[in-house]
Design an enzyme around this catalytic site. Structure first.
Site, PDB file in Angstrom:
ATOM      1  N   LYS A 163     -70.405  57.946 -12.427  1.00  0.00           N
ATOM      2  CA  LYS A 163     -71.786  57.939 -11.748  1.00  0.00           C
ATOM      3  C   LYS A 163     -71.782  58.404 -10.485  1.00  0.00           C
ATOM      4  O   LYS A 163     -71.268  58.044  -9.648  1.00  0.00           O
ATOM      5  CB  LYS A 163     -71.914  56.405 -11.902  1.00  0.00           C
ATOM      6  CG  LYS A 163     -73.356  56.144 -11.216  1.00  0.00           C
ATOM      7  CD  LYS A 163     -73.497  54.425 -10.968  1.00  0.00           C
ATOM      8  CE  LYS A 163     -74.451  54.360  -9.689  1.00  0.00           C
ATOM      9  NZ  LYS A 163     -74.916  52.837  -9.385  1.00  0.00           N
TER      10      LYS A 163
ATOM     11  N   ALA B 241     -80.306  50.146 -10.130  1.00  0.00           N
ATOM     12  CA  ALA B 241     -80.707  49.546  -8.734  1.00  0.00           C
ATOM     13  C   ALA B 241     -82.086  48.933  -8.637  1.00  0.00           C
ATOM     14  O   ALA B 241     -83.116  49.412  -8.891  1.00  0.00           O
ATOM     15  CB  ALA B 241     -80.422  50.592  -7.717  1.00  0.00           C
ATOM     16  N   GLY B 242     -82.123  47.919  -7.969  1.00  0.00           N
ATOM     17  CA  GLY B 242     -83.331  47.150  -7.545  1.00  0.00           C
ATOM     18  C   GLY B 242     -83.791  45.823  -8.555  1.00  0.00           C
ATOM     19  O   GLY B 242     -84.828  45.121  -8.011  1.00  0.00           O
TER      20      GLY B 242
ATOM     21  N   GLY C 249     -79.347  46.838  -4.077  1.00  0.00           N
ATOM     22  CA  GLY C 249     -79.143  45.418  -3.690  1.00  0.00           C
ATOM     23  C   GLY C 249     -80.450  44.805  -2.999  1.00  0.00           C
ATOM     24  O   GLY C 249     -80.258  43.882  -2.504  1.00  0.00           O
TER      25      GLY C 249
ATOM     26  N   ASN D 236     -76.235  45.198 -10.709  1.00  0.00           N
ATOM     27  CA  ASN D 236     -75.038  44.535 -10.226  1.00  0.00           C
ATOM     28  C   ASN D 236     -75.031  43.466  -9.125  1.00  0.00           C
ATOM     29  O   ASN D 236     -75.031  42.157  -9.880  1.00  0.00           O
ATOM     30  CB  ASN D 236     -74.194  45.585  -9.191  1.00  0.00           C
ATOM     31  CG  ASN D 236     -72.918  45.034  -8.872  1.00  0.00           C
ATOM     32  OD1 ASN D 236     -72.531  43.929  -8.610  1.00  0.00           O
ATOM     33  ND2 ASN D 236     -71.981  45.844  -8.300  1.00  0.00           N
ATOM     34  N   THR D 237     -76.156  43.657  -8.310  1.00  0.00           N
ATOM     35  CA  THR D 237     -76.133  42.448  -7.257  1.00  0.00           C
ATOM     36  C   THR D 237     -77.004  41.401  -8.110  1.00  0.00           C
ATOM     37  O   THR D 237     -76.708  39.911  -7.673  1.00  0.00           O
ATOM     38  CB  THR D 237     -76.873  42.939  -6.199  1.00  0.00           C
ATOM     39  OG1 THR D 237     -76.129  43.958  -5.562  1.00  0.00           O
ATOM     40  CG2 THR D 237     -77.024  41.764  -4.980  1.00  0.00           C
TER      41      THR D 237
END
Lengths: 267, 87
Positions: free
Chosen positions: A109, A196-197, A170, A218-219
Site C-alpha cells: 500500500k 481513509a476518513g 484519522g 483503521n481508526t
C-alpha cells in the site's frame, strides 16, 4: 453471521485485485488498537481478508511489544505492508522494499505524504514511486487524493488498485466528495478502494453506495469504544452499501407518491 | 569486555576476535558489538528471530539466504526493522 454471508454470496462477485479474489470488500489497518488481543478480535469479526501493517525499527530494548507477525495469521489474511510516514518517493520505495522482504509479499500500500497537518498525498512523489515500484514487480495499491487525473496517471503507471481518500487519515469526517469518487470509479478499470476518513458505519455504507470496489479503514474501528462491535457494524455497513449499489436505488422525487393503491377507496 | 580480558586469566584463553568490539550504528544509535559477526551472528547476539526481522546494511537489504555470509564491519549502519500495527 458467517451462515448469512454464505447464503448471500450469489448476490455479489468477489473483490478481485491483481488476479486474487476476496470475499470481503473491507480492508483493515492494524494500528492504534489498545492491545493485540483486541486487534485480532476486531479483525476476525470484521471478516476482512486483507490487513495493512507498517514497517518500523525493532525496539532493541524490548520495552515495547513484539512484532505484529506473532499475532496475525497470514493464511487467513493477506498482509499489506504500507509506506505510511514516508514523505518522498525515495523513502517510500525504501520502505516498500523492506516490507516485501519482511512479509514475503510483493503487495504494497503506497503512501507518499505531502503535509504533516493533513497527511494529504504528494501526487508528484506518489506517481514517481508508483512507476518505480511497478517496474520492480510490486503490486501497488496507491493511496491518493480524490482526483480523477491522478487516478488515471496511477492506472497508467500500472498500479493494481487506486485508493482515493474519503477524507483525511484519522479524521473520521466521512465521505466528503462522493461526486469525485464516482467520477474515478467511472473512469479507471482497476479496483477503486476508498481509503481513509470513514468515521462510523453510515460513512462506510454511503461510500460503498457510490459503487466503489472496497473500503479501507483503521481508526474508525481501533478508536471506537468497542472495536469488536464496530468491526461487525462496518462489515454489515460495507455489505449493505455494496448490495444497495448493486440493487440500484429508486429515483429521488420532489413530491410524494403513495405506496398504497389510490383506487378502491370507499366513497 | 577488553578490561575483563586483561584482568582475568580465564578470559585470556578466549580467541582475540572474541574480545574485540567494533562500533556500528544500529537503528540510529552507536553501539558496540563483538567483532567478526555475520548478520546471522548479530541477530543471534541480539536474540532476534531471523524470520521476523529484515536487515538493511548501509541502505542495502541483506537477503535472508546471505545472513551467514555477510559480515558486520566497523562503521556499518545497520537497520533492523519489522512489522508493527499500521493503517
Amino acid at each position: 453471521m458467517a451462515v448469512v454471508t454464505e447464503k448471500l454470496d450469489h448476490l455479489d462477485e468477489p473483490l478481485e485485485i491483481a488476479g486474487r479474489k476476496f470475499r470481503s470488500r473491507l480492508i483493515l489497518g492494524t494500528g492504534k488498537y489498545k492491545d493485540n488481543e483486541m486487534m485480532v478480535k476486531a479483525i476476525t469479526t470484521s471478516g476482512t481478508e486483507i490487513v495493512t501493517v507498517a514497517v518500523r525499527r525493532v525496539d532493541l530494548d524490548r520495552t515495547k511489544e513484539e512484532g505484529i507477525l506473532y499475532h496475525l495469521d497470514q493464511q487467513k489474511c493477506l498482509l499489506l505492508p504500507n509506506t505510511a510516514g514516508c514523505y518522498s518517493a525515495e523513502e517510500a520505495i525504501r520502505y516498500a522494499r523492506l516490507g516485501r522482504e519482511a512479509g514475503f509479499t510483493d503487495w504494497v500500500k503506497l503512501e507518499v505524504i505531502g503535509d504533516q497537518d493533513t497527511l494529504l498525498p504528494d501526487v508528484e512523489g506518489l506517481l514517481e514511486a508508483a512507476r518505480t515500484l511497478t517496474a520492480e514487480g510490486f503490486k501497488v495499491l496507491a493511496y491518493t487524493n480524490e482526483d480523477l487525473i491522478t487516478a488515471l496517471k496511477l492506472e497508467d503507471a500500472g498500479v493494481v488498485a487506486v485508493m482515493p481518500l474519503a477524507s483525511p487519515i484519522g479524521s473520521g469526517l466521512g465521505l466528503l466528495n462522493p461526486f469525485t469518487i464516482r467520477l474515478i470509479k467511472g473512469r479507471v478499470s482497476v479496483p477503486v478502494i476508498v481509503d481513509a476518513g470513514v468515521g462510523t458505519a453510515s460513512d462506510a455504507c454511503v461510500t460503498m453506495e457510490q459503487g466503489v470496489d472496497g473500503i479501507l479503514m483503521n481508526t474508525a474501528i481501533a478508536e471506537a469504544k468497542d472495536p469488536v462491535r464496530m468491526a461487525v457494524a462496518m462489515r454489515q455497513a460495507t455489505e449493505a452499501g455494496r448490495l444497495a449499489y448493486l440493487a440500484g436505488r429508486m429515483p429521488r422525487r420532489e413530491q410524494a407518491v403513495p405506496s398504497s393503491p389510490t383506487a378502491g377507496m370507499l366513497d | 569486555m577488553r578490561e575483563c580480558a586483561a584482568l582475568t586469566p580465564v578470559v585470556k584463553t578466549m580467541k582475540e576476535s572474541d574480545q574485540v568490539t567494533i562500533t556500528i550504528t544500529l537503528n540510529g544509535e552507536e553501539r558496540g558489538v563483538p567483532a567478526g559477526l555475520t548478520v546471522r551472528g548479530l541477530l543471534a547476539h541480539l536474540e532476534l528471530h531471523e524470520r521476523l526481522v529484515v536487515v538493511e546494511r548501509n541502505k542495502e537489504i541483506v537477503r535472508r539466504q546471505q545472513y551467514g555470509e555477510v559480515s558486520i564491519r566497523a562503521g556499518d549502519t545497520i537497520e533492523l526493522v519489522h512489522f508493527v500495527g499500521g493503517g
